[in-house]
Design a protein around this motif. Structure first.
Motif, short mmCIF file in Angstrom:
data_model
loop_
_atom_site.label_atom_id
_atom_site.label_comp_id
_atom_site.label_asym_id
_atom_site.label_seq_id
_atom_site.Cartn_x
_atom_site.Cartn_y
_atom_site.Cartn_z
N ILE A 25 -5.52 -13.04 1.84
CA ILE A 25 -5.72 -12.26 0.62
C ILE A 25 -5.28 -10.90 1.09
CG2 ILE A 25 -8.23 -12.04 1.60
CD1 ILE A 25 -7.08 -12.36 -2.17
N PRO A 26 -4.31 -10.27 0.19
CA PRO A 26 -3.83 -9.23 0.60
C PRO A 26 -4.74 -7.98 0.16
CG PRO A 26 -2.06 -10.40 -0.34
CD PRO A 26 -3.43 -10.99 -0.22
N LYS A 27 -4.57 -6.78 0.89
CA LYS A 27 -5.66 -5.69 0.64
C LYS A 27 -5.92 -5.20 -0.54
CE LYS A 27 -2.13 -4.14 2.32
NZ LYS A 27 -0.71 -4.53 2.70
N GLN A 28 -4.96 -5.49 -1.63
CA GLN A 28 -5.23 -4.62 -2.86
C GLN A 28 -6.38 -5.49 -3.78
OE1 GLN A 28 -2.28 -6.11 -1.80
NE2 GLN A 28 -1.19 -6.85 -3.46
N CYS B 412 -2.16 2.41 7.66
CA CYS B 412 -2.51 1.19 8.50
C CYS B 412 -2.73 0.10 7.71
CB CYS B 412 -3.89 1.59 9.27
SG CYS B 412 -4.13 0.25 10.10
N LEU B 413 -3.27 -0.17 6.64
CA LEU B 413 -3.45 -1.00 5.70
C LEU B 413 -3.09 -0.86 4.33
CD1 LEU B 413 -7.17 -2.38 4.88
CD2 LEU B 413 -6.38 -0.12 5.16
N ALA B 414 -2.82 0.38 4.08
CA ALA B 414 -2.36 0.58 2.72
C ALA B 414 -3.00 0.01 1.43
CB ALA B 414 -0.83 -0.14 2.39
N GLN B 438 1.66 -3.10 5.61
CA GLN B 438 1.51 -1.54 5.31
C GLN B 438 2.22 -1.49 3.95
OE1 GLN B 438 3.48 0.14 8.87
NE2 GLN B 438 1.72 1.59 8.89
N GLY B 439 2.23 -2.30 3.00
CA GLY B 439 3.13 -2.59 1.93
C GLY B 439 3.89 -3.75 1.77
N GLN B 440 3.89 -4.42 0.62
CA GLN B 440 4.64 -5.58 0.58
C GLN B 440 6.14 -5.30 0.84
OE1 GLN B 440 4.07 -7.57 -3.38
NE2 GLN B 440 4.95 -9.58 -2.53
#
Lengths: 211, 467
Positions: A25-28, B412-414, B438-440
């Motif tokens: 589950i990506p951070k956003q 670090c995790l954006a 750090q970003g897709q």
């Protein structure tokens, strides 16, 4: 928590090692202040070709046809078959929340990262550890024209795959909690006298911890 | 009395009770709280009509979502803003101390805990964040937990735990100049793998560890989780005690001596037995650079990108191919020929004052390469930023072309606005080079602060031992 009862489910094979919780589950999507609704964004960056953000209508996004979750064979799967060190990285409980919200109740892998493994039990997900060779055998069977179905019985600690029975082991306390759907906090609060007594002792030997 | 490991001592001193099957109720001395993994825990308390058992044992700050620029204008992203505001509201409602975004003490939880003395030797420390292992640098048992456990600690001040196995990683000898705590931990992860510490609590020991400053030890313990271990820690010595002294939450003068006597007992006894022992020769280490999408995919600066064709293990070779494809790298490319787009100096791994000094020492008198589109320094806390400015480090960075930002987790995790665009390549002092971290589509190479600074100036990786 729901009681974990025996069930039969279809297996979705995710054939890669070291799947981390950023991928699950990506951070956003961690910006949510709720526990639910993460399922549509499970494996978001692998599952869709376009970039996902919270609040998007996922039905209008472009699914990645090469990603296993989008394979028509595995729609409705409730068992995720994975490789070594599944769930490594961040401690985010959003990972098991997303897996559960999507519909996965069981994960089968040769190994898990500790925090993820622990988080699963708090969310009625059973993470089963199998030897790498046994898991390998399941990967071979799960790649057929139709999805492989497995019967899961936690009480007996066994999987039934066709005629084959595969035994697995789960820590007795965790197994008990899953089977009974027990709330950890409620269990711990039964020992509040022991906690009081511990604090009394510590106030004497380490008073700076209670300043 | 049998000889005890440090882990045995930390564990035994916190067991409230042990169940028949060996499951223990472990007392937690300190919980650090941030905005991402706490809202559902506070909501759980509310729904059950429960209150925190000890509000004084908790300390909160927002870090993951906070902007690192134009902070006076608040948080632009409404979803992030709601999460940060929710933390503030929960802390007010439940009476927990919070260093909010406008407080100079705000910063990354794993920087502010030790900085404030809120983390002390011998404590059990938890946080809904895997890098809680950082605090083991002070001789604590510190580990990351999920949100259900955050709620559990709030309600009971305890956790239900099983003891891990114990591992000793002994780093003998002296590390060469240019080989930092970051290089030591990356080399350890390269050696034992990202699952090598799974199921273990790791004690780091040996001459090279004793030689590290307390901040260096934090960098080391921070990445124990990247080796699979929830907790990594180091015995207390005079450096630890000096570090703690006079910090705001340190013991008062009348309790100080009693605390120090206890703290000095926090080391493994002579003859203590570990379940596993790993030995590393520090003198043989060189500055490290990750080339792939897992921290174990790491080599020395003097090496080349590995070739999957030379690997027998099919699953591993497949993972390497996938990583090379994602990273846009060819096998056998010299690491020093990898050209970068962005440089990030920050994160709970490397954003403390010593990290900034190390980077500034390399940067001083040079400029960021024209080909670098963004080089940024994000201090770990408001107080680190203030200290750096007093020392003139900000001017060194700004004069060279770096951006000097406000404290937080940042790129670090954006989770905030600081992120890589698809295909961009970054030298980063953070802890994870996972796909999309750090970003897709972003490509991360993990390095030490000095290596990141040198890469910013050259535009590609360079061996800082040759500068």
């Amino acid at each position: 928590m729901e009681k974990f009862t025996p069930f039969a489910g279809a297996v979705c094979p995710l054939d890669r090692a070291n799947v981390d919780t950023d991928a699950i589950i990506p951070k956003q999507f961690l910006k949510s202040i709720k526990r639910s609704g993460f399922g549509p964004n499970l494996f978001d960056e692998w599952r869709y070709l376009d970039h996902g953000e919270p609040g998007m209508d996922n039905s209008k996004r472009q699914p990645n046809p090469d990603f296993i979750l989008n394979d028509p064979r595995y729609q409705g799967a409730s068992i995720l078959l994975a490789r070594e060190n599944f769930g490594c990285g961040s401690s985010r409980e959003h990972a098991p929340w997303a897996l559960a919200d999507y519909g996965f109740r069981v994960i089968i892998a040769p190994g898990y990262a500790d925090i993820f493994y622990n988080n699963c039990f708090k969310n009625s997900i059973l993470p089963i550890v199998l030897d790498a060779e046994v898991a390998d055998g399941l990967f071979n069977k799960a790649g057929g024209e139709t999805a492989l179905h497995i019967d899961v019985d936690l009480e007996q600690q066994q999987l039934r795959v066709g005629d084959e029975v595969i035994k697995f082991e789960v820590d007795p306390f965790r197994r008990h909690c899953l089977l009974e759907g027990l709330d950890d906090i409620g269990l711990t609060l039964q020992h509040v006298d022991a906690i009081d007594a511990y604090e009394e002792r510590r106030r004497v030997v380490a008073p700076w911890l209670f300043a | 009395m049998y000889p005890k490991t440090l882990y045995d001592k930390l564990w035994d001193d916190h067991v409230v009770r042990t169940g028949e099957d060996g499951t223990a109720l472990l007392y937690i001395d300190r919980q650090l709280v941030h905005e991402v993994t706490s809202p559902q825990a506070f909501e759980g308390l509310r729904l059950a009509g429960r209150k925190p058992r000890r509000v004084d044992a908790n300390l909160a700050t927002p870090d993951h979502n906070v902007p690192t620029t134009d902070r006076d204008q608040g948080i632009a992203d409404p979803v992030s803003r709601l999460q940060v505001e929710t933390l503030g509201r929960n802390c007010v409602d439940f009476g927990i101390t919070e260093f909010d975004m406008d407080d100079i003490r705000q910063g990354i939880v794993h920087v502010i805990g030790p900085e404030q003395g809120a983390v002390l030797p011998g404590m059990t420390v938890v946080c809904g964040d895997s890098h809680t292992s950082t605090h083991g640098a002070l001789g604590t048992l510190a580990f990351g937990i999920g949100t259900s456990e955050v709620e559990h600690v709030l309600a009971t001040q305890c956790l239900i735990q099983k003891k891990s196995r114990s591992m000793l990683i002994e780093v003998d000898g002296k590390a060469a100049a240019g080989v930092t705590a970051k290089d030591i931990i990356l080399a350890i992860i390269g050696e034992i793998g990202t699952a090598g510490g799974t199921g273990y609590a790791i004690e780091f020991a040996g001459e090279a560890i004793r030689d590290l400053s307390v901040e260096g030890r934090m960098t080391l313990c921070n990445m124990a989780i990247e080796a699979g271990a929830r907790a990594g820690f180091i015995a207390v010595d005079d450096k630890t005690i000096d570090y703690v002294k006079r910090r705001p939450y340190a013991p008062s003068e009348d309790q100080w001596q009693q605390a120090v006597v206890y703290w000095k007992s926090l080391h493994s006894d002579e003859g203590a037995v570990f379940d596993k022992v790993v030995r590393i020769n520090a003198a043989a280490l060189v500055p490290q650079v990750t080339w792939g999408t897992s921290p174990e995919m790491v080599v020395g600066i003097d090496a080349r990108v590995p070739d999957p064709e030379s690997i027998d293990d099919a699953v591993k070779a497949d993972g390497m191919r996938r990583a090379l494809d994602y990273m846009g790298l060819e096998a056998n490319t010299p690491i020093t020929e990898i050209v970068l787009d962005k440089v990030f100096i920050g994160s709970c791994t490397n954003s403390r004052i010593e990290d900034l000094r190390a980077a500034a020492a390399v940067v001083k008198g040079h400029g960021v390469a024209d080909t670098i589109t963004l080089a940024m320094v994000v201090p770990g806390s408001g107080l680190v930023k203030q200290q750096a400015e007093e020392e003139g480090l900000d001017a060194i960075f700004i004069d060279a072309g770096f951006e000097w930002r406000d404290p937080g987790c940042s790129m670090c995790l954006a989770m905030n606005a600081d992120r890589l665009e698809p295909g961009e390549r970054c030298a980063s002092t953070s802890n994870r080079n996972f796909e999309g971290r750090q970003g897709q589509g972003g490509r991360t190479h993990l390095v030490s602060p000095a290596m990141a600074a040198a890469a910013a100036i050259a535009g590609h990786f360079v061996d800082i031992r040759e500068l």
